[in-house]
Write a protein that holds these residues in place. Structure first.
Motif, PDB file in Angstrom:
ATOM      1  N   GLU A  36     -19.763  32.224  23.422  1.00 29.30           N
ATOM      2  CA  GLU A  36     -20.858  31.930  24.348  1.00 29.30           C
ATOM      3  C   GLU A  36     -20.553  32.357  25.781  1.00 29.30           C
ATOM      4  OE1 GLU A  36     -22.192  27.910  24.145  1.00 29.30           O
ATOM      5  OE2 GLU A  36     -22.903  28.088  22.074  1.00 29.30           O
ATOM      6  N   GLN A  59     -26.640  32.269  17.230  1.00 23.00           N
ATOM      7  CA  GLN A  59     -25.425  31.650  16.710  1.00 23.00           C
ATOM      8  C   GLN A  59     -25.292  31.808  15.200  1.00 23.00           C
ATOM      9  OE1 GLN A  59     -24.833  27.519  17.931  1.00 23.00           O
ATOM     10  NE2 GLN A  59     -23.942  27.015  15.942  1.00 23.00           N
ATOM     11  N   TYR A 116     -24.133  36.244  17.761  1.00 22.32           N
ATOM     12  CA  TYR A 116     -24.270  36.269  19.223  1.00 22.32           C
ATOM     13  C   TYR A 116     -24.560  37.664  19.771  1.00 22.32           C
ATOM     14  CZ  TYR A 116     -22.717  31.404  19.426  1.00 22.32           C
ATOM     15  OH  TYR A 116     -22.622  30.046  19.272  1.00 22.32           O
TER      16      TYR A 116
END
Length: 296
Positions: free
Chosen positions: A43, A235, A240
């Motif tokens: 992330e 996700q 991603y």
């Protein structure tokens, strides 16, 4: 002012040039909960300028014109004899949102956005109206970058004499059990952070305003919940990689309160991802008829 039909279908907003940069991209990602764990290296690229990535649904906030209805001051001149329609913005609810990316969003740039009304449906004098608006971004070369389509339920503007049927049909969710589910916790202060993207409606920050609107406390922005569903697709499906997402659309069905845990149920059929979102603790489905299309 009332809705004038079919004049409203000729309403456009004046072209507006805007610029965004990496700070805006990172603020949006933080607003939908990315980077909560600073050691999560999957992330981190969404909230750190090193190798920065852009969440596709950031298009809803990077230009304030994105997806919102044409308002009086924004309108270009009407055709001769046509009248401008301005709905009662104190009585509106965001119904649906779609972002289609003609090319992946860059981390910064200058663009021009122009909106138009593409549909107006009359539910009856005491039942309101549904207005559908489209905003198109173009880059400095004049090429399309994104198309944002949003529907608004105008509770105080029914009875204008337009068609009652013909709205686009919602995406149908598969009848089988979800292929996978993702739980995403929201923070108690998430609405206070997300509002810095531009939507400072006190419904999301002021307890008294929330109570006047019939809520026990401020609610999360619907577009924040929408962004969280895109985060779930990133996700669970794309590893991603935001460049895999061509479009993302959903229908809003119930509010989320900051602090709720949102469960996003996903179904994968080739390059189409269907999804719904719920808050299990309250037995509430908050997003329905969700659909993400991946690039082939």
């Amino acid at each position: 002012m009332p809705i004038f039909y079919p004049d409203i279908l000729d309403q456009k907003t004046a072209p507006r040039t805007f610029t965004y940069g990496d700070k805006d991209v990172m603020l949006y990602a933080l607003g939908v909960g990315m980077g909560r764990d600073p050691m999560n290296e999957t992330e981190l690229p969404f909230v750190y300028e090193k190798g920065l990535k852009v969440i596709p649904t950031a298009a809803t906030v990077l230009a304030s014109a994105g997806g919102r209805p044409a308002r009086g001051a924004d309108l270009v001149e009407q055709k001769p004899g046509h009248r401008a329609s301005v709905i009662n913005f104190l009585m509106v609810v965001h119904g649906e949102q779609k972002v289609e990316l003609h090319k992946p969003l860059p981390t910064s740039g200058t663009f021009t956005a122009q909106g138009r009304t593409v549909g107006a449906f009359d539910k009856g004098k005491d039942k309101g109206a549904v207005i559908i608006n489209e905003t198109v971004w173009t880059d400095e070369a004049g090429e399309k970058v994104a198309t944002l389509t949003g529907s608004t339920f105008a509770r105080g503007d029914g009875g204008f004499g337009g068609p009652s049927d013909g709205q686009p049909e919602p995406h149908e969710i598969p009848s089988r059990k979800a292929d996978l589910s993702v739980d995403i916790e929201t923070r108690e202060d998430q609405a206070l952070l997300y509002r810095l993207n531009g939507d400072r409606n006190p419904l999301h920050s002021d307890p008294e305003s929330a109570k006047r609107s019939g809520f026990p406390r401020p609610i999360l922005h619907g577009l924040c919940t929408y962004g969280i569903t895109c985060r779930a697709v990133l996700q669970a499906i794309t590893g991603y990689d935001p460049d895999q997402i061509l479009s993302h659309q959903a229908r809003f069905s119930a509010p989320v309160f900051p602090g709720d845990t949102i469960t996003v149920d996903l179904w994968k059929d080739a390059n189409v991802i269907s999804f719904e979102a719920r808050v299990a603790a309250r037995g509430a489905t908050v997003i329905k008829n969700g659909k993400t299309v991946l690039r082939s």
